[in-house]
Motif scaffolding. Structure first.
Motif, short mmCIF file in Angstrom:
data_model
loop_
_atom_site.label_atom_id
_atom_site.label_comp_id
_atom_site.label_asym_id
_atom_site.label_seq_id
_atom_site.Cartn_x
_atom_site.Cartn_y
_atom_site.Cartn_z
N TYR A 125 0.80 -1.22 0.00
CA TYR A 125 0.00 0.00 0.00
C TYR A 125 0.84 1.28 0.00
O TYR A 125 0.32 2.37 0.19
N GLY A 126 2.15 1.15 -0.22
CA GLY A 126 2.96 2.32 -0.50
C GLY A 126 3.81 2.87 0.63
O GLY A 126 4.48 3.90 0.45
N ALA A 127 3.82 2.22 1.78
CA ALA A 127 4.65 2.72 2.87
C ALA A 127 6.13 2.59 2.52
O ALA A 127 6.53 1.65 1.83
N SER A 128 6.92 3.52 3.00
CA SER A 128 8.37 3.42 2.88
C SER A 128 9.00 2.99 4.19
O SER A 128 10.19 2.73 4.25
N ALA A 129 8.18 2.95 5.24
CA ALA A 129 8.67 2.57 6.57
C ALA A 129 7.52 1.99 7.39
O ALA A 129 6.34 2.18 7.05
N ILE A 130 7.87 1.29 8.45
CA ILE A 130 6.88 0.74 9.37
C ILE A 130 7.28 1.04 10.80
O ILE A 130 8.43 1.37 11.08
N LEU A 131 6.31 0.92 11.70
CA LEU A 131 6.56 1.04 13.13
C LEU A 131 6.53 -0.34 13.77
O LEU A 131 5.62 -1.13 13.50
N LEU A 132 7.51 -0.62 14.61
CA LEU A 132 7.49 -1.83 15.44
C LEU A 132 7.59 -1.39 16.90
O LEU A 132 8.41 -0.54 17.24
N ILE A 133 6.73 -1.95 17.75
CA ILE A 133 6.66 -1.55 19.14
C ILE A 133 7.23 -2.65 20.03
O ILE A 133 6.70 -3.76 20.07
N VAL A 134 8.32 -2.35 20.72
CA VAL A 134 8.99 -3.35 21.55
C VAL A 134 8.04 -3.93 22.59
O VAL A 134 8.06 -5.14 22.87
N ARG A 135 7.19 -3.08 23.17
CA ARG A 135 6.30 -3.50 24.27
C ARG A 135 5.41 -4.68 23.90
O ARG A 135 5.06 -5.49 24.77
N ILE A 136 5.06 -4.83 22.62
CA ILE A 136 4.10 -5.88 22.24
C ILE A 136 4.75 -7.06 21.53
O ILE A 136 4.06 -7.97 21.06
N LEU A 137 6.11 -7.06 21.45
CA LEU A 137 6.80 -8.11 20.71
C LEU A 137 7.86 -8.79 21.58
O LEU A 137 8.50 -8.14 22.41
N SER A 138 8.05 -10.08 21.36
CA SER A 138 9.18 -10.76 21.99
C SER A 138 10.45 -10.35 21.25
O SER A 138 10.40 -9.92 20.09
N PRO A 139 11.62 -10.44 21.90
CA PRO A 139 12.87 -10.10 21.20
C PRO A 139 13.04 -10.89 19.91
O PRO A 139 13.50 -10.33 18.90
N ARG A 140 12.65 -12.16 19.92
CA ARG A 140 12.78 -12.98 18.72
C ARG A 140 11.88 -12.47 17.60
O ARG A 140 12.30 -12.36 16.44
N ASP A 141 10.62 -12.12 17.94
CA ASP A 141 9.70 -11.62 16.92
C ASP A 141 10.14 -10.25 16.40
O ASP A 141 10.03 -9.97 15.20
N LEU A 142 10.65 -9.42 17.29
CA LEU A 142 11.14 -8.11 16.88
C LEU A 142 12.26 -8.25 15.85
O LEU A 142 12.26 -7.60 14.80
N THR A 143 13.21 -9.12 16.13
CA THR A 143 14.33 -9.35 15.21
C THR A 143 13.85 -9.87 13.87
O THR A 143 14.28 -9.41 12.81
N SER A 144 12.92 -10.81 13.92
CA SER A 144 12.39 -11.40 12.69
C SER A 144 11.63 -10.38 11.85
O SER A 144 11.79 -10.32 10.62
N LEU A 145 10.80 -9.57 12.49
CA LEU A 145 10.02 -8.57 11.75
C LEU A 145 10.92 -7.47 11.19
O LEU A 145 10.69 -6.99 10.07
N LEU A 146 11.93 -7.08 11.95
CA LEU A 146 12.91 -6.12 11.45
C LEU A 146 13.56 -6.62 10.17
O LEU A 146 13.67 -5.89 9.18
N GLN A 147 13.97 -7.87 10.18
CA GLN A 147 14.64 -8.44 9.02
C GLN A 147 13.70 -8.55 7.83
O GLN A 147 14.08 -8.29 6.69
#
Length: 252
Positions: A125-147
């Motif tokens: 849908y055209g985004a050039s960036a996304i937001l990820l919120i540490v509070r709602i993610l496990s460290p493993r999920d955060l790393t995976s979604l970042l990648q």
């Protein structure tokens, strides 16, 4: 996690379940890297399109995101944040798409992202960036979604609220870190959080101040310790966004 945040995340799980397998529209605009737009000689502004929120209700009944985004761009915003959550913030992916197609600066999908399918939607849908919120993610999920986002060429703003979350973000590979003065568990603003945490971050990190920014004094207070400020409610309550945008930066 407080009851409202917990409910939002539960809703996201259901939305992800319903989104799986859906065909997404092809991306029609280029990705616009936001690092050069955020890390400048001054403090850049990520200006937000947000109709309302759980804590404030409807902020702008007469909400036209494309018109608002055009004002932001002409006023000198470095990037634009678009709320896409429908149930709690009254936004949509179509808002994201229409804004991204109408401006020439980077647009971030701001939502409660917990799954790669939401990142695929942001890309489509055209985004050039996304937001990820540490509070709602496990460290493993955060790393995976970042990648996953990096693999698509998207920039990532990783939101934190304390030193422990900042460490988690850095360990996951975050290079743009938002420090949200609003505690997502209580919705209270912690006034001195930016001054306490931002100076500890390496200059190679893009530091973004989030929430509670509403005056020239805030702008002055953060000079030299952050690279950018994400501002939404202040603009959404404004009767003259462009005038108040300039006032925020100049004090006039």
């Amino acid at each position: 996690m407080n009851p409202i945040l917990h409910k939002i995340v539960e809703t996201k799980h259901e939305e992800v379940r319903l989104s799986r397998g859906k065909t997404l529209p092809p991306r029609v605009i280029p990705i616009r890297p936001w690092e050069p737009r955020l890390k400048t000689n001054s403090i850049s502004v990520i200006a937000e399109c947000k109709k309302g929120s759980p804590s404030s209700g409807i902020l702008r009944p007469d909400y036209h995101p494309v018109e608002i985004a055009s004002i932001y761009e002409s006023a000198g915003a470095g990037a634009i944040s678009v709320l896409t959550d429908s149930q709690y913030f009254f936004g949509s992916l179509n808002d994201l798409k229409s804004v991204a197609e109408s401006v020439s600066i980077p647009v971030i999908r701001k939502d409660f992202i917990i799954d790669p399918v939401q990142i695929d939607e942001a890309y489509s849908y055209g985004a050039s960036a996304i937001l990820l919120i540490v509070r709602i993610l496990s460290p493993r999920d955060l790393t995976s979604l970042l990648q996953h986002a990096k693999n698509l060429g998207l920039s990532i703003l990783v939101e934190t609220h304390n030193r422990e979350e900042v460490k988690t973000a850095l360990d996951a590979g975050a290079t743009t870190i938002g420090i949200n003065t609003r505690d997502l568990d209580t919705f209270e603003i912690h006034q001195n959080l930016i001054e306490d945490i931002a100076p500890e971050l390496d200059d190679s990190i893009i530091r973004v101040a989030e929430s509670g920014i509403k005056s020239y004094d805030d702008w002055q207070k953060y000079k030299g310790i952050v690279d950018s400020m994400l501002i939404g409610t202040y603009f959404m309550k404004s009767k003259d966004i462009k005038k108040d945008f300039q006032s925020l930066l100049s004090g006039n």
